[in-house]
Design a protein around this motif. Structure first.
Motif, PDB file in Angstrom:
ATOM      1  N   GLU A 452       0.837  -1.207   0.000  1.00  0.00           N
ATOM      2  CA  GLU A 452       0.000   0.000   0.000  1.00  0.00           C
ATOM      3  C   GLU A 452       0.870   1.255   0.000  1.00  0.00           C
ATOM      4  OE1 GLU A 452      -3.319   2.160   2.900  1.00  0.00           O
ATOM      5  OE2 GLU A 452      -2.762   0.063   3.226  1.00  0.00           O
ATOM      6  N   MET A 453       1.930   1.234   0.810  1.00  0.00           N
ATOM      7  CA  MET A 453       2.836   2.381   0.855  1.00  0.00           C
ATOM      8  C   MET A 453       3.469   2.635  -0.503  1.00  0.00           C
ATOM      9  SD  MET A 453       6.294   3.222   0.790  1.00  0.00           S
ATOM     10  CE  MET A 453       7.029   1.623   1.094  1.00  0.00           C
ATOM     11  N   LEU A 454       3.904   1.564  -1.171  1.00  0.00           N
ATOM     12  CA  LEU A 454       4.547   1.702  -2.468  1.00  0.00           C
ATOM     13  C   LEU A 454       3.625   2.383  -3.472  1.00  0.00           C
ATOM     14  CD1 LEU A 454       6.768   1.132  -4.572  1.00  0.00           C
ATOM     15  CD2 LEU A 454       5.763  -1.150  -4.865  1.00  0.00           C
ATOM     16  N   PHE A 455       2.410   1.910  -3.563  1.00  0.00           N
ATOM     17  CA  PHE A 455       1.513   2.469  -4.572  1.00  0.00           C
ATOM     18  C   PHE A 455       0.952   3.828  -4.152  1.00  0.00           C
ATOM     19  CE2 PHE A 455       1.637  -1.988  -5.945  1.00  0.00           C
ATOM     20  CZ  PHE A 455       1.983  -1.774  -7.279  1.00  0.00           C
ATOM     21  N   THR A 456       0.970   4.117  -2.854  1.00  0.00           N
ATOM     22  CA  THR A 456       0.685   5.482  -2.420  1.00  0.00           C
ATOM     23  C   THR A 456       1.796   6.416  -2.876  1.00  0.00           C
ATOM     24  OG1 THR A 456      -0.546   4.708  -0.488  1.00  0.00           O
ATOM     25  CG2 THR A 456       0.306   6.956  -0.415  1.00  0.00           C
ATOM     26  N   GLU A 457       3.032   5.959  -2.727  1.00  0.00           N
ATOM     27  CA  GLU A 457       4.187   6.751  -3.160  1.00  0.00           C
ATOM     28  C   GLU A 457       4.137   7.005  -4.664  1.00  0.00           C
ATOM     29  OE1 GLU A 457       7.976   8.711  -2.833  1.00  0.00           O
ATOM     30  OE2 GLU A 457       6.558   8.084  -1.274  1.00  0.00           O
ATOM     31  N   LEU A 458       3.800   5.976  -5.427  1.00  0.00           N
ATOM     32  CA  LEU A 458       3.772   6.123  -6.884  1.00  0.00           C
ATOM     33  C   LEU A 458       2.593   6.963  -7.347  1.00  0.00           C
ATOM     34  CD1 LEU A 458       4.768   2.501  -7.988  1.00  0.00           C
ATOM     35  CD2 LEU A 458       6.193   4.561  -8.021  1.00  0.00           C
ATOM     36  N   GLY A 459       1.478   6.909  -6.613  1.00  0.00           N
ATOM     37  CA  GLY A 459       0.313   7.710  -6.978  1.00  0.00           C
ATOM     38  C   GLY A 459      -0.320   7.232  -8.276  1.00  0.00           C
ATOM     39  N   ASP A 460      -0.937   8.173  -8.965  1.00  0.00           N
ATOM     40  CA  ASP A 460      -1.677   7.834 -10.186  1.00  0.00           C
ATOM     41  C   ASP A 460      -0.930   8.245 -11.447  1.00  0.00           C
ATOM     42  OD1 ASP A 460      -1.846  10.547 -10.016  1.00  0.00           O
ATOM     43  OD2 ASP A 460      -4.024  10.677 -10.244  1.00  0.00           O
ATOM     44  N   GLY A 461       0.366   8.448 -11.332  1.00  0.00           N
ATOM     45  CA  GLY A 461       1.153   8.836 -12.492  1.00  0.00           C
ATOM     46  C   GLY A 461       1.479  10.309 -12.553  1.00  0.00           C
ATOM     47  N   HIS A 462       0.985  11.072 -11.560  1.00  0.00           N
ATOM     48  CA  HIS A 462       1.317  12.493 -11.459  1.00  0.00           C
ATOM     49  C   HIS A 462       1.069  13.241 -12.776  1.00  0.00           C
ATOM     50  CE1 HIS A 462       3.134  12.033  -7.440  1.00  0.00           C
ATOM     51  NE2 HIS A 462       3.390  10.822  -7.874  1.00  0.00           N
ATOM     52  N   GLY A 463      -0.048  12.884 -13.388  1.00  0.00           N
ATOM     53  CA  GLY A 463      -0.442  13.585 -14.601  1.00  0.00           C
ATOM     54  C   GLY A 463       0.159  13.048 -15.879  1.00  0.00           C
ATOM     55  N   ASP A 464       1.002  12.032 -15.791  1.00  0.00           N
ATOM     56  CA  ASP A 464       1.616  11.459 -16.995  1.00  0.00           C
ATOM     57  C   ASP A 464       0.941  10.132 -17.317  1.00  0.00           C
ATOM     58  OD1 ASP A 464       4.325  11.644 -18.784  1.00  0.00           O
ATOM     59  OD2 ASP A 464       3.839   9.564 -18.294  1.00  0.00           O
ATOM     60  N   SER A 465       0.371  10.035 -18.505  1.00  0.00           N
ATOM     61  CA  SER A 465      -0.392   8.842 -18.875  1.00  0.00           C
ATOM     62  C   SER A 465       0.488   7.600 -18.988  1.00  0.00           C
ATOM     63  CB  SER A 465      -1.130   9.079 -20.192  1.00  0.00           C
ATOM     64  OG  SER A 465      -0.201   9.357 -21.245  1.00  0.00           O
ATOM     65  N   HIS A 466       1.716   7.785 -19.418  1.00  0.00           N
ATOM     66  CA  HIS A 466       2.604   6.633 -19.587  1.00  0.00           C
ATOM     67  C   HIS A 466       3.027   6.051 -18.232  1.00  0.00           C
ATOM     68  CE1 HIS A 466       2.755   7.540 -23.833  1.00  0.00           C
ATOM     69  NE2 HIS A 466       3.116   8.782 -23.553  1.00  0.00           N
ATOM     70  N   LEU A 467       3.334   6.934 -17.272  1.00  0.00           N
ATOM     71  CA  LEU A 467       3.654   6.449 -15.934  1.00  0.00           C
ATOM     72  C   LEU A 467       2.419   5.811 -15.298  1.00  0.00           C
ATOM     73  CD1 LEU A 467       5.515   6.056 -13.550  1.00  0.00           C
ATOM     74  CD2 LEU A 467       5.063   8.433 -12.860  1.00  0.00           C
ATOM     75  N   LYS A 468       1.258   6.407 -15.503  1.00  0.00           N
ATOM     76  CA  LYS A 468       0.027   5.826 -14.967  1.00  0.00           C
ATOM     77  C   LYS A 468      -0.192   4.419 -15.507  1.00  0.00           C
ATOM     78  CE  LYS A 468      -4.925   6.752 -14.474  1.00  0.00           C
ATOM     79  NZ  LYS A 468      -6.026   7.732 -14.731  1.00  0.00           N
TER      80      LYS A 468
END
Length: 548
Positions: A452-468
């Protein structure tokens, strides 16, 4: 023309000017910005001073220390067994500088916000001058959390371990102004599998934590054997336990600690690594009996972090050398740095270097905030991720930097051969790649909150579709438990790339973050110099070019 004039076959042209004496901090814009980003900017003045020292006097000392490696003396001229390793004065100069500037102590003695960030940056600068001395300084720094588990030992040992005085004399700890600490864990039959260790410990009087024991056995690797004491592992009636073993006994006599030989290593030449035997060596138990691995892991976590710093710094120095050379060298009448294919290579390496230092400094920030449950979880997980990925990336990148210089990058007049030989040690020492990846899986399995911590840290891609999209795919891969050990390297790599992309996006330099995501998440070249089109490679190179 006279014969003398005819004999002058050439004048030296088309060579880069010397880079000697460059301030390694002031010339490194990415490092400065990441130190500032993670609240280490209060240390700017001292980092600038150490950057000047590292790029000048310490860089020269690094060449001298490698040209004059340590020498082992088993006996003195009268036949007495002494077990002494002799180092060149340049090695001691490097040790003195690093310890005086807080590499072994600063975050423990002055734990302000950004303390680990500033210390990591200092080590980053020092390691570019010479990596061999980083080993004993790392272990001295890293032993503190483990020794604090044993208050009676911490009370007597830590004041001198945390001293900023480097005392190279081979004397009992009571007579010294400063101490260094080494580590001796692995044995021939086990290697990383320390639970296979056969070294045995017997209590002198009463058993238990903080009590004296006598150790009998061998250690296949003991790094920096002239340290004043060593954390080591041995079996007791309750299982594998951790011990502090000094070079001298309380009565001032030498301990039963015998160096068998120095290791003939690929790199890390200025540092002595050895095989040792304990023949009734006196040592004190650290931590709970039978809990030696969890105890010494307190130290190993910090030494693994320094592997991240070490590999990042080696990549930075290699990049510095490559960009400097290519900024002055002409081929076909054009400076190399202006030629498209070389720009592709240099910009790709610049991305790798900055992503490495970004993740390293993010880890330092976590170490500055271990009282926060979230940051403590981040440190537990990302230590293994960062050590695996950054240390894996360093050898290939440094080799690419050598190619930028051609044959000049392969000869010992350049620092690049030393950097190349040094690079593999960080991926091997303190657990190889497989060990790190399995540690990642173990942490995520034992502590589900870390997922859970890891994916909280990563978030939703911070506005970048490729990272998302990359994060979404990563979540799917974690939900698939089939053959997960088989896929552990791929999973760890995917996490590392996601974290690096996220950190670069957060920093707000779209030239860097867009290029990283385009090259690492969208287009994955198999070698450096395969960046996709339409990136601002000139800006990437200029950002990482040494500011001289």
């Amino acid at each position: 023309m006279t014969p003398r004039i005819c004999a002058e076959t050439h004048e030296v042209v088309n060579q880069a000017p010397p880079l000697d004496g460059v301030n390694l901090y002031n010339s490194d814009l990415p490092l400065q910005q990441w130190v500032h980003h993670y609240r280490g900017d209060w240390a700017t003045e001292q980092l600038s001073a150490y950057g000047q020292l590292a790029g000048g006097l310490l860089m020269q000392a690094g060449f001298q220390a490698n040209a004059n490696p340590p020498v082992f003396h088993s006996h003195d001229r009268y036949g007495h067994r002494i077990d002494v390793v002799e180092f060149h004065p340049a090695y001691h100069e490097l040790m003195h500088a690093g310890i005086a500037h807080g590499i072994t102590s600063a975050p423990w003695t002055d734990p302000r916000p950004g303390a680990h960030v500033a210390r990591a940056a200092t080590m980053y600068l020092h390691n570019q001058a010479e990596a061999g001395t980083s080993c004993p300084m790392t272990m001295t720094f890293a032993c503190v959390p483990a020794l604090r588990l044993q208050p009676n030992l911490a009370e007597s040992w830590l004041p001198k371990i945390l001293s900023r005085q480097y005392d190279q004399r081979n004397l009992p700890m009571e007579q010294k102004t400063g101490l260094t600490i080494g580590m001796a864990m692995t044995e021939k039959q086990g290697g990383t599998d320390v639970r296979a260790n056969t070294t045995r410990a017997w209590p002198v009087d009463n058993p238990g934590p903080g009590q004296p024991y006598e150790l009998l056995g061998h250690k296949w690797f003991c790094s920096a054997p002239m340290c004043d004491a060593f954390l080591t592992l041995a079996q007791t009636d309750k299982g594998l336990s951790c011990f502090l073993l000094p070079r001298h006994r309380p009565d001032g006599s030498r301990n039963q600690f015998y160096i068998q030989r120095l290791k003939d290593k690929l790199g890390n030449q200025a540092n002595a690594s050895s095989e040792v035997e304990f023949r009734g060596a006196l040592a004190w138990m650290v931590g709970e009996e039978g809990r030696g691995v969890p105890t010494i892991i307190e130290m190993v976590a910090m030494t693994r972090f320094d592997c991240m710093i070490g590999s990042s710094s080696l990549m930075r120095q290699a990049l510095t050398q490559a960009i400097h050379h290519c900024s002055h060298r002409q081929v076909g009448g054009r400076v190399l740095v202006e030629q498209p294919l070389m720009q592709n290579v240099l910009a790709d390496m610049a991305l790798e270097s900055e992503a490495a230092v970004a993740l390293t400094m993010r880890m330092a920030r976590a170490l500055d905030n271990l009282d926060d449950e979230y940051e403590a979880g981040f440190a537990r997980l990302v230590t293994a991720i960062g050590k695996y990925w950054i240390c894996k990336r360093a050898p290939a990148m440094i080799n690419e930097a050598q190619e930028c210089l051609g044959g000049a990058g392969y000869v010992e007049d350049s620092i690049l051969p030393r950097l190349y030989r040094e690079a593999p040690v960080n991926s091997i020492w303190e657990g190889s790649g497989n060990v790190q990846c399995l540690d990642v899986l173990r942490a995520l399995t034992k502590e589900p909150t870390l997922v859970e911590m890891l994916f909280t840290e990563l978030g939703d891609g911070h506005g970048d579709s490729h990272l998302k999209a990359h994060i979404h795919t990563l979540q799917q891969h974690f939900s698939d438990k089939d053959d997960i050990q088989y896929r552990a390297r791929q999973l760890t790599e995917d996490i590392a790339l996601a974290l690096q992309a996220k950190l670069l996006l957060e920093a707000g330099n779209s030239t860097v973050s867009d290029a990283f995501i385009a090259s690492r998440l969208q287009h994955q070249g198999r070698v450096y110099g395969t960046l996709p089109r339409e990136l601002d490679v000139a800006a990437l190179i200029a950002r990482s070019a040494p500011q001289v």
